[in-house]
Scaffold this motif. Structure first.
Motif, short mmCIF file in Angstrom:
data_model
loop_
_atom_site.label_atom_id
_atom_site.label_comp_id
_atom_site.label_asym_id
_atom_site.label_seq_id
_atom_site.Cartn_x
_atom_site.Cartn_y
_atom_site.Cartn_z
N GLY A 91 1.53 22.70 -9.72
CA GLY A 91 2.19 23.16 -8.66
C GLY A 91 1.98 22.81 -7.22
O GLY A 91 2.68 23.12 -6.28
N THR A 92 0.88 21.79 -6.99
CA THR A 92 0.72 21.19 -6.12
C THR A 92 0.59 19.45 -5.94
O THR A 92 0.71 19.22 -6.97
N ASP A 93 0.84 18.91 -4.80
CA ASP A 93 0.62 17.64 -5.02
C ASP A 93 -0.43 17.32 -4.09
O ASP A 93 -0.76 15.99 -3.43
N ASP A 94 -1.42 18.03 -3.48
CA ASP A 94 -2.22 17.70 -2.28
C ASP A 94 -3.62 18.57 -2.59
O ASP A 94 -4.53 18.51 -1.82
N GLN A 95 -3.71 18.67 -4.10
CA GLN A 95 -4.85 19.40 -4.19
C GLN A 95 -5.32 18.95 -5.77
O GLN A 95 -4.53 18.72 -6.61
N VAL A 96 -6.61 18.74 -5.87
CA VAL A 96 -7.30 18.47 -7.24
C VAL A 96 -8.53 19.47 -7.38
O VAL A 96 -9.15 19.90 -6.44
N ASP A 97 -9.03 19.61 -8.67
CA ASP A 97 -10.25 20.29 -9.00
C ASP A 97 -11.07 19.34 -9.43
O ASP A 97 -10.70 18.10 -9.95
N VAL A 98 -12.42 19.49 -9.26
CA VAL A 98 -13.47 18.40 -9.92
C VAL A 98 -14.14 19.42 -10.99
O VAL A 98 -14.67 20.32 -10.78
N VAL A 99 -13.98 18.80 -12.04
CA VAL A 99 -14.68 19.30 -13.46
C VAL A 99 -15.87 18.13 -13.74
O VAL A 99 -15.57 16.93 -13.86
N VAL A 110 0.83 -1.31 -0.06
CA VAL A 110 0.06 -0.14 0.03
C VAL A 110 1.01 1.28 0.02
O VAL A 110 1.77 1.40 0.82
N GLU A 111 0.61 2.20 -0.96
CA GLU A 111 1.45 3.40 -1.10
C GLU A 111 0.21 4.43 -0.96
O GLU A 111 -0.23 4.76 -2.19
N PRO A 112 -0.13 5.25 -0.16
CA PRO A 112 -1.36 5.90 0.08
C PRO A 112 -1.10 7.29 -0.67
O PRO A 112 -2.06 8.08 -1.02
N GLY A 113 0.42 7.82 -0.60
CA GLY A 113 0.45 9.07 -1.27
C GLY A 113 0.10 10.23 -0.36
O GLY A 113 -0.36 9.89 0.75
N LYS A 114 0.10 11.21 -0.85
CA LYS A 114 -0.50 12.63 0.10
C LYS A 114 -2.01 12.74 0.25
O LYS A 114 -2.71 12.12 -0.85
N ARG A 115 -2.59 13.17 1.47
CA ARG A 115 -4.14 13.48 1.44
C ARG A 115 -4.37 14.53 0.35
O ARG A 115 -3.51 15.52 0.68
N VAL A 116 -5.33 14.36 -0.18
CA VAL A 116 -5.72 15.38 -1.14
C VAL A 116 -7.38 15.94 -0.94
O VAL A 116 -8.01 15.43 -0.18
N TYR A 117 -7.29 17.38 -1.11
CA TYR A 117 -8.47 18.13 -0.87
C TYR A 117 -8.93 18.75 -2.21
O TYR A 117 -8.17 18.88 -3.09
#
Length: 785
Positions: A410-418, A344-351
């Motif tokens: 430029g970030t590794d803990d954010q996404v946009d929802v389209v 398991v590799e969870p990565g960073k928590r994303v908001y």
């Protein structure tokens, strides 16, 4: 048309460079002049020319400059000359492509072919290079070969125009697709060919090939089928399985294909141990519960993938959008066992930073946003996104809903929802015009809009008029009367009807009603409904025509006008994944309607509806549905003696049970297909085939088993199904008998047309009575279903 080869032309250009550059003595350039330009600016030439004012030029420098200008692809010819100390650059521009015309293409649309041409630099407005013609032929031939058409002919032609332009026409003779004549599997000792190839897209000619085109060879299809072959064995424990080689041969006329796959099965492996390692985030015990394959079981790659997906889904629901779970096998070939380590590799928590909507040209953003269960500024949740997509699909406003989650640059803990949607018809329009000797000219007009002006509100207006009936219905529903999702609606109805025209017992009705409805959501799938209303029915029997059972009921109460204060309480659960053409999920509804004390007749009606969609595979969904209805009065029966008069004997009449104008009916395009509307159940005494009066009943039971083929058409707005309908209507619960059931089988075609749904049913009753009214072909247009 002349053909040019790239290498000889380039060598010829190199040989010509000294002549083009002239063998002039070295000199210092005082100025530069460009001659021969038509479309290209001098500035563009100066950008690529490696010589500037003040530079010293000799033959070698001039040759380098000519090469640089040729490499731009803009020119057919370039020469350099010296006039005193001025360097004169003379160019001959390549023509511009004015128009590209594709002729003869049917199997591949022009847009798709033009996209392929654009990828090799050939499009309208671009510079034309004759060297590209060979690439045109190669690229389009490749595109058709991928469709299984190996005898395609591509013939480009060039027409010169004024102002240094050309028209390019590409004549295509597609030919016929090569058909698969045989598929030969070599080395499969354990499983039969038919079992292995059951899910393949490639097949030899069969009775459905005209539609599926599965007998047309395609390199992409074969590649996918070989992957399915590999998966078939790996899912059954054959860890060492391997496709040793494949051969594809074609007949001399390029019409027949022969496919051969040579394989080595190997031995069956079992699972020796499963472990979960890495940063599990949640407790390891919870993650281990998600492991679907246990020691002692046969190895299955599919179960490994499902386990990984389940673990990633759990992590995705708590914000780890980019979690990765990799099953790492340790193979013991001596004992034919496999140990699986789920790493398991969870990565960073994303908001989620922002939610955006695209494609909603009519529907307001707020209508979509209120259905979203993923919120801006909160942790990412895959479950919330999945639920949001289902809720949007169930609105019925969109033919397609896709949700993307691009990373924020430029970030590794954010996404946009389209949220990308394709809007579809969210209402229906009905218009009817006809004539009968009994009713004269008949016309009807109805409009229902489920997404009124993009607000999400539902508005409906329906008007009907003829010599013997008229009606007007108005309805309005606001599904978000409150921010919590409480809905509010109103229905206003006025009708003057001759029920004999509706395949119901013959009497006249003057009806008016008003109703207010509320919907209160309890959970994502559960809703409680509550309604209050008042209505009246003025009944006028038709002398000598109305059924005696109805006349007796009216005479017992000695009333012609019936008023009722109604209330209805309901509970519904809806987990279907789409409004139109769902493929999974369940719908249930239980309701109780009561005419309150003080009404002319005090009665109740109970309803139950059930529908479940069972996805069998990608191409088949099984629908099981049932509907029950029961009603009765809860006040005391009324008995009245009608004295003898005018040569008629004394009568004792009784009003008991559910009022006749509230009876249930069955039969028709949306009930038990194959029988006329409202025709099943009790009929009035003395009814004949020429004058049949259907009374309906207090108990209704209907059911459906339907095989739906949701992917048979290219669009999910059309579906074909095969059905079995059954059921009956009874005067009361005590009259229920299975032997009275009616049943029919048939095919149903349903199309969500731009102006409203269209239904076409072809049915054959299989349980029927000689007196039943049969209707094998039924058509419905412009009403919701």
């Amino acid at each position: 048309m002349k053909r040019f080869a790239a290498a000889p032309l380039f060598l010829a250009l190199l040989a010509a460079l000294p002549a083009a550059a002239q063998n002039f003595e070295p000199f210092t350039v005082s100025d530069i002049r460009v001659d021969g330009l038509q479309r290209i600016s001098a500035g563009t030439v100066f950008t690529y020319l490696p010589i500037e004012k003040g530079d010293q030029v000799d033959s070698n420098t001039a040759a380098q400059a000519i090469r640089a200008l040729f490499r731009t692809g803009f020119f057919n010819d370039v020469t350099l000359q010296r006039q005193n100390d001025i360097l004169v650059v003379t160019v001959q521009e390549r023509p511009a492509i004015n128009r590209i015309t594709l002729v003869g293409n049917k199997d591949i649309k022009s847009d798709e072919l033009e996209k392929n041409l654009k990828e090799i630099g050939l499009s309208e407005g671009e510079t034309f290079d004759r060297l590209q013609l060979d690439r045109v032929t190669q690229e389009l031939t490749r595109a058709y070969n991928n469709r299984g058409k190996y005898n395609v002919s591509i013939q480009p032609s060039v027409t010169p125009l004024d102002r240094n332009r050309v028209d390019l026409q590409i004549d295509i003779k597609e030919g016929k697709a090569a058909k698969i004549k045989s598929i030969n599997l070599v080395g499969n000792e354990t499983f039969e060919d038919d079992d292995i190839r059951d899910t393949w897209e490639s097949n030899t000619s069969n009775w459905l090939s005209w539609y599926r085109r599965d007998d047309q060879y395609s390199r992409e299809k074969l590649s996918g089928d070989l992957e399915k072959l590999n998966s078939y064995y790996l899912d059954r424990g054959y860890v060492d399985f391997n496709v040793e080689s494949t051969q594809v041969s074609i007949s001399p006329d390029r019409r027949d294909m022969y496919l051969t796959a040579n394989m080595r099965e190997g031995e069956v492996y079992t699972i020796s141990e499963t472990v979960v390692t890495g940063d599990t985030i949640i407790s390891q015990e919870e993650m281990e519960k998600l492991v679907l394959i246990q020691p002692g079981q046969t190895f299955s790659r599919r179960l490994l993938e499902l386990t990984s997906d389940a673990m990633m889904a759990v992590l995705g629901n708590v914000g780890y959008a980019f979690a990765n779970v990799t099953p790492v096998p340790e193979v013991d070939r001596e004992n034919r066992t496999v140990k699986i380590n789920f790493y398991v590799e969870p990565g960073k928590r994303v908001y989620v930073r922002r939610i955006a909507f695209k494609g909603n040209t009519r529907t307001g953003d707020e209508v979509i946003r209120r259905e979203m269960r993923q919120f801006e500024g909160s942790w990412y949740s895959q479950a919330a996104l999945d639920r949001s997509k289902v809720r949007l699909q169930r609105l019925g406003y969109f033919s397609k809903v896709d949700i993307e989650t691009p990373e924020v640059a430029g970030t590794d803990d954010q996404v946009d929802v389209v949220v990308n949607v394709e809007e579809t018809t969210s209402g229906s329009f009905t218009f009817g015009l006809g004539y009968s000797q009994l009713s004269g000219i008949i016309y009807s007009l109805g409009v229902t809009q489920n997404n009124f002006f993009g607000t999400g509100n539902r508005v409906g207006v329906n008007v009907q008029q003829n010599d013997y009936s008229s009606s007007i219905d108005l309805s309005y529903i606001d599904p978000y009367f409150t921010d919590d999702g409480v809905s509010l609606g109103y229905n206003v109805t006025y009708r003057e009807l001759d029920y004999g025209d509706f395949n119901i017992a013959n009497y006249l009705v003057d009806n008016g009603a008003f109703e207010a409805t509320f919907g209160i959501p309890l959970t994502e799938t559960d809703t409680v409904g509550l309604s209050f209303g008042i209505d009246y029915n003025t009944i006028t029997p038709v002398l000598g025509s109305t059924a005696q059972e109805i006349v007796d009921y009216i005479d017992a109460l000695d009333k012609r006008t019936f008023h009722a204060w109604r209330t209805e309480l309901s509970w519904a659960r809806d987990s279907r994944n789409a409004y139109w053409n769902p493929t999974r999920g369940t719908f249930q509804r239980v309701a109780a309607e009561i005419a309150l004390p003080g009404s002319t007749v005090e009665y109740y009606k109970l309803y139950y509806q059930f529908a479940r969609y069972w996805p069998i595979n990608r191409a088949l969904v099984l629908l099981t549905a049932a509907e029950l209805g029961y009603g009765d009065n809860y006040d005391d029966p009324v008995t009245r003696v009608i004295p003898a008069a005018n040569n008629t004997p004394e009568r004792i009449v009784t009003a008991d049970g559910l009022p006749f104008f509230e009876n249930f009916y069955a039969g028709g395009v949306r009930s038990i297909r194959g029988f006329e509307d409202n025709s099943l159940g009790p009929v009035a005494a003395g009814s004949t085939s020429n004058f049949r009066q259907n009374l309906g009943g207090a108990l209704k039971t209907t059911g459906t088993i339907e095989a739906i083929f949701p992917t048979l058409f290219d669009t999910d707005q059309t579906r074909l199904s095969a059905f079995l309908d059954f059921g009956q209507v009874y005067p009361s619960a005590s009259d229920f008998e299975f032997r009275e059931y009616r049943a029919s089988v048939g095919l149903s075609l349903q199309w969500q047309a731009p102006i409203g749904p269209i239904v076409l049913n072809v049915s054959q009753p299989v349980l029927k009575d000689d007196e039943d009214e049969i209707e094998r072909l039924q058509f419905s247009f412009g009403t919701q279903f």
